[in-house]
Design an enzyme around this catalytic site. Structure first.
Site, PDB file in Angstrom:
ATOM      1  N   THR A  12       0.837  -1.201   0.000  1.00 48.36           N
ATOM      2  CA  THR A  12       0.000   0.000   0.000  1.00 48.36           C
ATOM      3  C   THR A  12       0.871   1.250   0.000  1.00 48.36           C
ATOM      4  O   THR A  12       0.378   2.351   0.202  1.00 48.36           O
ATOM      5  CB  THR A  12      -0.929   0.004   1.226  1.00 48.36           C
ATOM      6  OG1 THR A  12      -0.130  -0.111   2.415  1.00 48.36           O
ATOM      7  CG2 THR A  12      -1.898  -1.164   1.171  1.00 48.36           C
ATOM      8  N   SER A 243       6.865   6.700  10.458  1.00 41.32           N
ATOM      9  CA  SER A 243       5.758   6.031   9.777  1.00 41.32           C
ATOM     10  C   SER A 243       5.727   6.523   8.352  1.00 41.32           C
ATOM     11  O   SER A 243       6.442   7.453   7.969  1.00 41.32           O
ATOM     12  CB  SER A 243       4.429   6.353  10.463  1.00 41.32           C
ATOM     13  OG  SER A 243       4.090   7.726  10.281  1.00 41.32           O
ATOM     14  N   LYS A 244       4.876   5.903   7.541  1.00 41.02           N
ATOM     15  CA  LYS A 244       4.760   6.329   6.150  1.00 41.02           C
ATOM     16  C   LYS A 244       4.270   7.775   6.064  1.00 41.02           C
ATOM     17  O   LYS A 244       4.501   8.460   5.077  1.00 41.02           O
ATOM     18  CB  LYS A 244       3.815   5.402   5.385  1.00 41.02           C
ATOM     19  CG  LYS A 244       4.377   3.996   5.184  1.00 41.02           C
ATOM     20  CD  LYS A 244       3.414   3.115   4.416  1.00 41.02           C
ATOM     21  CE  LYS A 244       3.984   1.708   4.233  1.00 41.02           C
ATOM     22  NZ  LYS A 244       3.050   0.810   3.527  1.00 41.02           N
ATOM     23  N   ARG A 245       3.583   8.222   7.121  1.00 42.33           N
ATOM     24  CA  ARG A 245       3.076   9.591   7.133  1.00 42.33           C
ATOM     25  C   ARG A 245       4.016  10.563   7.831  1.00 42.33           C
ATOM     26  O   ARG A 245       3.808  11.765   7.790  1.00 42.33           O
ATOM     27  CB  ARG A 245       1.700   9.632   7.814  1.00 42.33           C
ATOM     28  CG  ARG A 245       0.621   8.884   7.061  1.00 42.33           C
ATOM     29  CD  ARG A 245      -0.718   8.962   7.799  1.00 42.33           C
ATOM     30  NE  ARG A 245      -1.758   8.263   7.058  1.00 42.33           N
ATOM     31  CZ  ARG A 245      -1.994   6.965   7.149  1.00 42.33           C
ATOM     32  NH1 ARG A 245      -1.237   6.214   7.930  1.00 42.33           N
ATOM     33  NH2 ARG A 245      -2.974   6.395   6.456  1.00 42.33           N
ATOM     34  N   HIS A 246       5.028  10.030   8.508  1.00 45.04           N
ATOM     35  CA  HIS A 246       5.928  10.915   9.253  1.00 45.04           C
ATOM     36  C   HIS A 246       7.365  10.416   9.169  1.00 45.04           C
ATOM     37  O   HIS A 246       7.760   9.484   9.870  1.00 45.04           O
ATOM     38  CB  HIS A 246       5.516  11.005  10.722  1.00 45.04           C
ATOM     39  CG  HIS A 246       6.461  11.863  11.532  1.00 45.04           C
ATOM     40  ND1 HIS A 246       6.389  13.238  11.527  1.00 45.04           N
ATOM     41  CD2 HIS A 246       7.505  11.545  12.336  1.00 45.04           C
ATOM     42  CE1 HIS A 246       7.356  13.717  12.298  1.00 45.04           C
ATOM     43  NE2 HIS A 246       8.050  12.715  12.794  1.00 45.04           N
TER      44      HIS A 246
END
Length: 465
Positions: A12, A243-246
């Site tokens: 993903t 994370s993928k967002r951070h």
């Protein structure tokens, strides 16, 4: 027992640094024990999984050199297998159909939250001795729920975190197949781990809450339960969870930024694991040393400065031919060809201990493969009349000199002495003429690598000879 580990990313998004560490530890544990490392792509999230993400994972694994022994296996290609196991569980009574509608489930959760209870399925469609179930409603496609044990505890001796236990009463009858027949994550993982005979599951600690459910499923299927090792999170330079967002970037971004894969691997190996005070080691030594006993249970913090230090170390040790190949690729992106220029491996060897990454190396190599173009201010500062006269005296010496660094250095020194100049007073203008820069490695090495024809041509052009 033959050790069998697996890395099972969800496509993903890209393969980020946390996933790469999980892959490295799983790979190393299998190698350490003469076992097998399996790559499995968990692509059942059809809405978010993409072919590009799958390729990014494969590219990242290849770049790191983490070769798998089996796979890659794709869960979407195993749907018939999952459906067959679900049918077996329904027949055995370890799973059942649930016709609870979305509206009923929402109402149940609202009531539980209002009474400050933990939101969970209440088992209304769970078959029990002496319990009469209502007839299935028309037009409602049921989900399939796992009949989770209601008594006792489920636990395991985590190889990183120690003993972990959950009360079965806290685990509801979770869904293993959606109304459209699609199996869910926890179910697919269990069937895969059983079929692939996985003995050790090494993964991030965000999966701890999935583990009791998966153990209960495995036991219901009569399958062996693997040993589990849950790795603590990685914090970024700022102390926040990666994370993928951070903060977490694609593994291939490290390639783009000029890191060597062995530097990234060496750094990842020390991110939450240690072998005494050893900081620098190759993968053969890592495999020899690696165990799960020395993985820290506390969070590891990413340190870009340490990674840069390791990368600079590996650049110094790297084969110049390999560095030349990497630099060629980066120079080509800037429309700079090394064809017809000096040997790029010899140029790379001049700079490998002066740069921190491959992009800096490529930038340092620019002047050797294009005509220098020093600015007006630089020429005015360094190419004075005195310097021009000295460079003109140097030309015939270079034309007759044997093209070896020692002899070239002697020619520059003799010319400077004859002109009454200190060595830098001639060497700096010479660098400006040859490279368009006032600084470089030793001038004798620069001359030797550039070659007689290029040196004389650039000197004559600068002097108008």
């Amino acid at each position: 027992m033959t050790v069998r580990t697996r890395f099972a990313p969800s496509p993903t998004g890209f393969l980020h640094i946390g996933g790469a560490r999980t892959a490295l530890f799983s790979w190393a544990y299998a190698r350490r024990h003469g076992g097998s490392f399996i790559l499995r792509i968990e692509d059942t999230d059809v809405a978010r999984s993409t072919p590009q993400a799958v390729q990014a994972i494969l590219d990242g694994m290849q770049w790191l050199g983490l070769a798998h022994d089996e796979g890659p296996f794709y869960q979407m290609q195993r749907m018939d297998r999952y459906r067959a196991v679900i049918a077996e569980m329904l027949a055995a009574g370890s799973a059942y159909h649930c016709y609870m509608s979305r509206e009923e489930l929402d109402a149940l959760r609202a009531a539980q939250e209002a009474s400050k209870e933990k939101p969970r399925y209440d088992g209304r469609w769970r078959p029990e001795a002496g319990k009469t179930l209502p007839p299935p409603p028309d037009g409602v496609a049921p989900v399939v729920r796992f009949r989770n044990p209601r008594e006792g505890v489920v636990g395991w001796q985590d190889l990183v975190k120690g003993r972990i236990e959950f009360a079965n009463g806290e685990l509801d009858d979770f869904i293993i197949a959606r109304a459209d027949g699609t199996p869910t994550y926890n179910f697919c993982v269990v069937v895969d781990d059983r079929d692939m005979r996985i003995t050790h599951v090494i993964r991030g600690d965000d999966h701890v809450n999935n583990t009791p459910r998966q153990i209960n499923l495995l036991q219901a299927l009569g399958a062996p339960v693997p040993q589990y090792a849950h790795l603590s999170m990685i914090l970024g330079d700022d102390g926040q969870k990666l994370s993928k967002r951070h903060g977490a970037v694609s593994v291939m971004q490290y390639d783009e930024e000029g890191y060597l894969p062995e530097a990234v691997l060496n750094y990842l190996a020390r991110l939450g694991w240690s072998h005494g005070d050893d900081e620098i080691f190759d993968m053969d030594r890592f495999v020899e040393w690696f165990d799960l006993d020395h993985i820290t249970a506390s969070a590891a913090q990413f340190n870009t400065e340490k990674l840069n230090w390791l990368n600079a170390h590996y650049l110094k040790q790297a084969d110049p031919q390999r560095l030349a190949m990497e630099a060629r690729r980066r120079l080509a992106r800037q429309q700079i060809s090394v064809d017809g220029g000096p040997d790029p491996a010899r140029v790379a060897a001049l700079y490998r201990d002066r740069v921190a990454n491959l992009n800096e190396l490529a930038d340092a190599m620019h002047p050797y493969f294009r005509v220098p173009n020093p600015g007006v201010e630089m020429l005015a500062q360094h190419l004075t009349e005195v310097a021009r006269q000295a460079l003109a005296q140097l030309l015939p010496r270079l034309a007759d000199c044997s093209w070896q660094a020692a002899d070239l250095g002697q020619a520059v020194k003799q010319t400077a002495a004859a002109a009454g100049l200190k060595m830098p007073q001639l060497a700096i203008p010479l660098r400006v003429v040859l490279l368009g820069l006032p600084q470089s490695p030793s001038i004798d090495s620069v001359l030797e690598v550039l070659g007689r024809e290029r040196v004389i041509a650039r000197l004559e052009s600068a002097l108008g000879a």
